[in-house]
Motif scaffolding. Structure first.
Motif, short mmCIF file in Angstrom:
data_model
loop_
_atom_site.label_atom_id
_atom_site.label_comp_id
_atom_site.label_asym_id
_atom_site.label_seq_id
_atom_site.Cartn_x
_atom_site.Cartn_y
_atom_site.Cartn_z
N ASP A 1 -13.40 1.18 50.28
CA ASP A 1 -12.40 0.83 49.26
C ASP A 1 -12.81 -0.52 48.65
O ASP A 1 -12.22 -1.56 48.91
N CYS A 2 -13.83 -0.47 47.79
CA CYS A 2 -14.46 -1.70 47.29
C CYS A 2 -13.46 -2.56 46.51
O CYS A 2 -13.61 -3.78 46.46
N ALA A 3 -12.45 -1.93 45.90
CA ALA A 3 -11.50 -2.71 45.11
C ALA A 3 -10.73 -3.71 45.98
O ALA A 3 -10.25 -4.72 45.48
N VAL B 1 -11.42 -1.19 55.36
CA VAL B 1 -11.85 -1.21 53.96
C VAL B 1 -13.21 -0.53 53.78
O VAL B 1 -13.36 0.43 53.03
N CYS B 2 -14.19 -1.03 54.48
CA CYS B 2 -15.54 -0.48 54.31
C CYS B 2 -15.74 0.64 55.33
O CYS B 2 -16.57 0.56 56.22
N TYR C 1 -23.62 -4.33 52.47
CA TYR C 1 -23.60 -5.61 51.74
C TYR C 1 -25.02 -6.06 51.37
O TYR C 1 -25.26 -6.56 50.28
N PHE C 2 -25.96 -5.84 52.30
CA PHE C 2 -27.34 -6.26 52.03
C PHE C 2 -28.23 -5.09 51.59
O PHE C 2 -29.44 -5.27 51.46
N ALA D 1 -16.92 -7.58 47.53
CA ALA D 1 -17.28 -6.70 46.40
C ALA D 1 -18.16 -7.40 45.36
O ALA D 1 -19.06 -6.78 44.79
N ALA D 2 -17.91 -8.70 45.10
CA ALA D 2 -18.59 -9.36 43.98
C ALA D 2 -20.10 -9.34 44.12
O ALA D 2 -20.82 -9.20 43.13
N ASP D 3 -20.60 -9.45 45.35
CA ASP D 3 -22.06 -9.49 45.50
C ASP D 3 -22.57 -8.47 46.51
O ASP D 3 -23.67 -8.62 47.04
N CYS D 4 -21.77 -7.44 46.77
CA CYS D 4 -22.22 -6.39 47.69
C CYS D 4 -23.30 -5.55 47.00
O CYS D 4 -23.07 -4.95 45.94
N GLN D 5 -24.45 -5.51 47.61
CA GLN D 5 -25.59 -4.82 46.97
C GLN D 5 -25.35 -3.30 46.86
O GLN D 5 -25.70 -2.69 45.85
N ALA D 6 -24.74 -2.73 47.86
CA ALA D 6 -24.48 -1.28 47.77
C ALA D 6 -23.54 -0.99 46.61
O ALA D 6 -23.74 -0.04 45.84
#
Ligand code: SF4
Length: 355
Positions: free
Chosen positions: A204-206, A197-198, A150-151, A211-216
């Motif tokens: 499974d980013c969908a 999920v992760c 995420y970061f 997901a909207a602001d996940c840097q990866a």
């Protein structure tokens, strides 16, 4: 409903309430004993593996006093197969500390929980959140992966510098969260995200609330992060094990309290064949030479143990056992907490006598 304008913590909590796990046997309770037991069992072990052990354990030790007062062998037996036996030893030490210092009540304060044997800061925070609604961040292995993505935190996720950065992020997420954040859902949500999920191989980013602001994800680097751990060659060790059978009994030795399989009953183990043969001559004079069976490997986190079993039948009655030894009837082997590879070896040899 989860909104993309919510902070990450709120999104995780709402996602958990909607799509997370709700039927694990340790959910739906606020009993710190049950929560603590599940958290310790879940360290390095997946939920599906833990469930039958958890249920058996609770049936045998329904509360902290029952566990504290139980014979150590009974605890080891109930734990055998889950691995990482230091956890089982600490488990009973922790129960005894709660009995002796806290009157059989787990403390509510995460700092006091973290002083108990076998409970680190993340586990203490999880217990305090689930049992008492405490507002503390967690950082178990799954959460490290989620936050590293995420970061977009680079570097070996096991290194202390990266762990410190991830803790800083975990604290900051909580500091930014609204005061009415549901801590139980948030804490469970982080665990569920990592498990469902992760995941390590297939994020499974969908389906992900971050997901909207996940840097990866935004950088298309989900599969690069967290950075691979620095690889170290796994050393190998040899262990010769003696299966000495006498009048339907097997000689077992209790392992020292610390080190691998600490406190468990196991087969006598030697480093060299000369030591093994000398022991055979002393324990079973006149029985002849032991026979080598097929060797096999057992993986530990930090090394590989090459186990070479040797078998010897002695005639007549067994010699009196030395302290820390026991001649155990073959039919009773499954009552002891044997290390998993030793149990498998003996099951293979004596299947007919075991269920
Ligand atoms: S968006 Fe993808 S990579 Fe980012 S946290 Fe969610 S599942 Fe993991």
């Amino acid at each position: 409903m989860t909104s993309e304008t919510d902070g990450a913590a709120r999104r995780i909590a709402r996602w958990q309430q909607r799509a997370g796990r709700h039927h694990l046997p340790w959910q739906g309770t606020r009993d710190p004993y049950r929560i603590w037991l599940s958290e310790i069992m879940l360290q390095q072990t997946q939920a599906a593996t833990v469930i039958p052990y958890y249920e058996r354990f609770l049936a045998a030790f329904p509360d902290v006093r029952a566990l504290a007062d139980a014979p150590a062998d009974a605890v080891m037996h109930a734990w055998a197969g889950l691995g990482y036996y230091a956890r089982a030893r600490n488990l009973q030490r922790c129960a005894q500390t709660v009995r002796d210092r806290h009157g059989c009540r787990f403390p509510e304060d995460p700092e006091a929980l973290a002083e108990l044997p076998g409970i680190g800061p993340s586990t203490a925070a999880a217990i305090a959140a689930f049992a008492f609604g405490a507002r503390r961040p967690i950082l178990d292995g799954n959460v490290r992966r989620v936050l590293a993505r995420y970061f977009a935190v680079e570097g070996d996720p096991a290194s202390s510098a990266v762990v410190r950065r991830l803790w800083d992020h975990a604290h900051a997420l909580l500091a930014d969260a609204p005061p009415d954040l549901d801590m139980r859902a948030y804490t469970q949500g982080q665990m569920d995200l990592g498990a469902m999920v992760c995941t390590r191989r297939k994020p499974d980013c969908a389906r992900c609330p971050l997901a909207a602001d996940c840097q990866a994800r935004l950088q298309g680097r989900q599969h690069e992060l967290p950075s691979p751990r620095a690889r170290r060659a796994r050393p190998e060790r040899d262990g010769l094990m003696l299966i000495l059978e006498c009048a339907g009994r097997i000689l077992l030795r209790k392992r020292p309290p610390t080190g691998i399989w600490g406190g468990l009953w196991s087969l006598p183990q030697f480093e060299t064949s000369a030591e093994l043969r000398a022991a055979c001559a002393a324990l079973a004079p006149g029985a002849g030479a032991p026979v080598a069976l097929a060797a096999f490997d057992h993986e530990f986190t930090h090394f590989r143990l090459r186990i070479a079993p040797w078998r010897l039948h002695c005639r007549g009655e067994p010699t009196p056992p030395a302290p820390g030894e026991a001649w155990t009837p073959v039919a009773e082997l499954d009552r002891l907490g044997l290390p998993a590879p030793v149990a498998r070896l003996l099951v293979g040899l004596y299947t007919a006598t075991r269920p």
